[in-house]
Design a protein around this motif. Structure first.
Motif: not given
Ligand SMILES: CC(C)(COP(=O)(O)OP(=O)(O)OC[C@H]1O[C@@H](n2cnc3c(N)ncnc32)[C@H](O)[C@@H]1OP(=O)(O)O)[C@@H](O)C(=O)NCCC(=O)NCCS
Length: 195
Positions: A37-38, A41, A99, A101, A109, A112, A140-141, A143, A145-147, A149
């Motif tokens: 995944e890393v 993305w 970032i 993970i 969980r 991020g 990257n849906a 990511a 969503r996380s940002y 939040k």
């Molecule tokens: C992107 C990343 C940093 C987010 O960190 P994380 O700890 O996984 O994210 P969180 O758990 O804090 O939040 C993820 C949110 O996205 C939601 N989500 C997960 N998959 C999803 C999808 N396919 N579509 C929409 N939302 C989604 C989760 O439900 C959660 O939201 P919620 O709390 O409202 O339910 C991490 O997943 C990651 O490093 N991924 C791989 C590398 C990457 O993508 N890096 C970022 C490059 S910009």
């Protein structure tokens, strides 16, 4: 993406710790960059410790920034960095964040989002920046969503802004401004109060 310089001190939170990257972390980071995944993305597989050192420990000294390992109870789960460009006086007022993970069991969980919030708190409250940006790929849906939040808002799509996996990709520019931070922080506090 700009390479960061190590920060002088870790950022401590009740759940996570952001610890500045050091030389002994480089083999772990090299391994993380190959995690599927890393790799997908972030798409920055490095071939050697020397390349990793150059990227993560030896930035251009003109560009402020810092790279941290994201730790939970002593376990390193991923990496976060902030960076600035030094080309222009106005550049001192904003910073970018990146970032990943790396531990698959740690994704989804809240780690991020928490790490991004910790870094935002420091950038706004200690460095007094005006604007912080992040630019995930449009696909990257998770990511995005996380940002959201964490308090980032959508600025717009930057077409073909990055070259990933051998092709041009669009990125979603997102930002948060200093006067939006108190509301984002209040949401964070409310979530923590709920446990
Ligand atoms: C992107 C990343 C940093 C987010 O960190 P994380 O700890 O996984 O994210 P969180 O758990 O804090 O939040 C993820 C949110 O996205 C939601 N989500 C997960 N998959 C999803 C999808 N396919 N579509 C929409 N939302 C989604 C989760 O439900 C959660 O939201 P919620 O709390 O409202 O339910 C991490 O997943 C990651 O490093 N991924 C791989 C590398 C990457 O993508 N890096 C970022 C490059 S910009």
């Amino acid at each position: 993406m700009t390479s960061p310089s190590p920060a002088p001190a870790p950022l401590e939170g009740p759940w996570l710790r952001l610890r500045p990257v050091a030389e002994p972390d480089l083999p772990t980071i090299l391994e993380w960059l190959r995690e599927p995944e890393v790799l997908h993305w972030w798409d920055n597989e490095l071939g050697s410790l020397e390349e990793a050192r150059e990227e993560f420990l030896e930035p251009d000294p003109r560009d402020p920034g810092a790279g941290y390992l994201i730790e939970e109870q002593g376990s390193a789960l991923g990496y976060i960095q902030w960076w600035q460009r030094s080309d222009d006086e106005m550049d001192a007022h904003w910073a970018g964040i990146d970032i990943f993970i790396a531990d698959p069991t740690a994704r989804g969980r809240g780690v991020g989002t928490e790490a991004v919030r910790m870094l935002l708190a420091w950038l706004f409250e200690e460095r007094h920046l005006h604007r912080v940006t992040i630019d995930p790929e449009t696909g990257n849906a998770r990511a995005i969503r996380s940002y959201q939040k964490a308090g980032f808002r959508l600025d717009g799509v930057l077409r073909h802004n990055d070259f990933m996996r051998g092709a041009w990709v669009d990125t979603q520019m997102m930002s948060i401004l200093e006067d939006e931070w108190p509301e984002a922080k209040a949401a964070w506090d409310a979530e923590r109060a709920l446990g």
